[in-house]
Design an enzyme around this catalytic site. Structure first.
Site, mmCIF file in Angstrom:
data_model
loop_
_atom_site.group_PDB
_atom_site.id
_atom_site.type_symbol
_atom_site.label_atom_id
_atom_site.label_comp_id
_atom_site.label_asym_id
_atom_site.label_seq_id
_atom_site.Cartn_x
_atom_site.Cartn_y
_atom_site.Cartn_z
ATOM 1 N N GLY A 11 0.943 -0.757 -0.010
ATOM 2 C CA GLY A 11 0.547 0.210 0.234
ATOM 3 C C GLY A 11 0.836 1.557 -0.128
ATOM 4 N N GLY A 14 -0.938 4.556 -0.539
ATOM 5 C CA GLY A 14 -1.699 5.135 0.121
ATOM 6 C C GLY A 14 -1.149 6.401 0.734
ATOM 7 N N ASP A 37 2.451 -2.051 -4.601
ATOM 8 C CA ASP A 37 0.821 -1.127 -4.922
ATOM 9 C C ASP A 37 0.291 -1.824 -6.484
ATOM 10 O OD1 ASP A 37 0.108 1.567 -3.100
ATOM 11 O OD2 ASP A 37 -1.467 0.962 -5.094
ATOM 12 N N ARG A 39 -1.197 0.069 -7.989
ATOM 13 C CA ARG A 39 -0.728 1.354 -8.861
ATOM 14 C C ARG A 39 0.561 1.704 -8.865
ATOM 15 N NH1 ARG A 39 -3.678 6.197 -6.287
ATOM 16 N NH2 ARG A 39 -2.996 4.248 -4.562
ATOM 17 N N ILE A 57 -1.742 -7.830 -3.715
ATOM 18 C CA ILE A 57 -0.940 -8.721 -2.005
ATOM 19 C C ILE A 57 -1.538 -10.772 -1.961
ATOM 20 C CG2 ILE A 57 -0.225 -7.142 -0.645
ATOM 21 C CD1 ILE A 57 -2.506 -6.784 0.884
ATOM 22 N N TYR A 156 -14.801 -3.664 7.600
ATOM 23 C CA TYR A 156 -13.398 -3.430 8.118
ATOM 24 C C TYR A 156 -12.957 -3.548 9.816
ATOM 25 C CZ TYR A 156 -10.255 0.591 8.088
ATOM 26 O OH TYR A 156 -8.557 0.892 8.525
ATOM 27 N N LYS A 160 -9.836 -5.905 10.688
ATOM 28 C CA LYS A 160 -8.772 -5.576 11.195
ATOM 29 C C LYS A 160 -8.436 -6.306 12.679
ATOM 30 C CE LYS A 160 -6.686 -1.527 8.939
ATOM 31 N NZ LYS A 160 -5.069 -2.152 8.579
HETATM 32 C C1 AKB Z 1 -11.379 4.441 7.721
HETATM 33 O O1 AKB Z 1 -12.634 5.937 7.781
HETATM 34 O O2 AKB Z 1 -12.169 3.381 7.725
HETATM 35 C C2 AKB Z 1 -10.579 4.639 8.276
HETATM 36 C C3 AKB Z 1 -9.967 4.584 9.904
HETATM 37 C C4 AKB Z 1 -11.240 4.669 11.273
HETATM 38 O O3 AKB Z 1 -9.695 3.118 10.118
HETATM 39 N N1 AKB Z 1 -9.744 5.830 8.376
#
Ligand code: AKB
Length: 341
Positions: A11, A14, A37, A39, A57, A156, A160
């Site tokens: 990344g 980024g 990356d 890109r 990846i 997400y 994580k």
């Molecule tokens: C998001 O908004 O997804 C990120 C984060 C808070 O991890 N910036």
């Protein structure tokens, strides 16, 4: 074939990746950076990379080639699909965020085996691992420590949180039943980032994006409609402090670290306070609030403040920028210069 130890950054293009590359090279111009990356790397960072690798990846062939060609001593695995984007394509997010991380952990194990020393692995986690049921609760619970309210509501956040656990597993328990001891192969360290604000790049795909979007829009003279209410408070940090935190955590002696995952934060303004500071700097800024119920619900599932005492005590987290200084000394001068306003 290049057998000098290298730092792999996924990344790399980024927001965090670009800042990190400059900082690592500033600290040590000899650092060999492999920037990976999807890109092509931006022109500004390409000269700072020993190799600029365009690739995915999830491409096992590419990762195998990296293992064969380089001696990788450190990995900053920054590639991810952020929270808003992940809600539109949850299965793809899972592939990139979880399978991608697993691939990198496996690469780290193979590298460590290959050159016989531990590979350090930095994983940027997020306040999104927390899941707080509603606005009223988040207002009343105070700064949230690492182990509390960890039932996330986003793909997400789930990704994580699981990857934090994967990293702990690879560091402390990998193949615990194998006949032969593997020894410690990976030294995985993770920071739960708050929302980040950069003067040089604009984020995309996140849900904390309203703060950086607001100020970049104001500098460009473009009206901005904020998708959370003015009272919404969230922890944020200026990008230089975020990068500094990663470098500090990676440099900390292992014996000083009591945990694998650390909360960090610098300030936690409400969206209204952020708008006021933006308008003070750009008096013509047109900022309105029109909450998007669904995106706002995601922000409200994250803590209004986090307890980062472990990071401060164990590896010296000490952000240089509070909110006012972030505006006065980092954002405003650099953003003005960027858009020449
Ligand atoms: C998001 O908004 O997804 C990120 C984060 C808070 O991890 N910036």
């Amino acid at each position: 074939m290049s057998r000098k130890p290298a730092v792999l950054i996924t990344g790399a293009n980024g927001e965090i990746g670009q800042s990190l590359i400059f900082s690592l090279r500033r600290a040590d111009p000899e650092t060999r950076i492999l920037g990976l990356d999807l890109r092509e790397l931006g022109e500004a960072i390409r000269p700072h990379c020993h190799a600029a690798i365009i690739g995915d990846i999830l491409d096992q062939g590419l990762l195998d080639r990296l293992v064969g060609e380089y001696e990788i001593s450190t990995i900053f695995h920054l590639a991810a699909l952020l929270s808003t984007r992940a809600e539109f394509t949850p299965e793809t997010a899972h592939q990139v965020n979880v399978q991608g991380t697993l691939n990198l952990l496996k690469l780290a194990v193979e590298q460590a085996r290959w050159h016989g020393s531990t590979v350090k692995f930095l994983f940027p986690s997020s306040i999104a691992v927390h899941g707080i049921p509603d606005f009223e609760t988040r207002e009343s619970i105070g700064p949230v420590p690492e182990h509390k309210w960890t039932i996330p509501t986003t793909m997400y956040g789930c990704n994580k949180l699981y990857c934090e656990n994967l990293g702990r597993y690879y560091t402390r328990h990998y193949k615990q039943l194998a006949a032969e001891e593997e020894g410690q192969r990976i030294d995985f360290r993770s920071i739960r980032f708050p929302g980040l604000i950069s003067a040089f790049t604009t984020p995309s795909g996140g849900t904390s994006d309203y703060a950086p979007e607001m100020i970049h829009a104001a500098a460009k003279g473009v009206p901005y409609t904020c998708f959370v209410r003015a009272a919404t408070r969230l922890p944020f940090m200026a990008m230089p402090d975020a990068v500094d935190a990663m470098i500090k955590l990676m440099a900390a002696p292992a014996e000083d670290l009591q945990r694998v995952v650390y909360n960090i934060s610098a300030f936690n303004p409400s969206a209204g306070e952020f708008a006021d500071l933006t308008k003070a700097a750009f008096p013509d800024a047109e900022i309105t609030f029109s909450p998007d119920v669904k995106r706002e619900r995601i922000v409200h599932s994250w803590p209004a403040a986090v307890d980062d005492r472990h990071a401060r005590a164990e590896w010296g987290l000490s952000p240089a920028y509070d909110l006012q200084r972030t505006f006065d000394e980092y954002l405003i001068p650099n953003i003005r210069e960027r858009y020449r306003t």
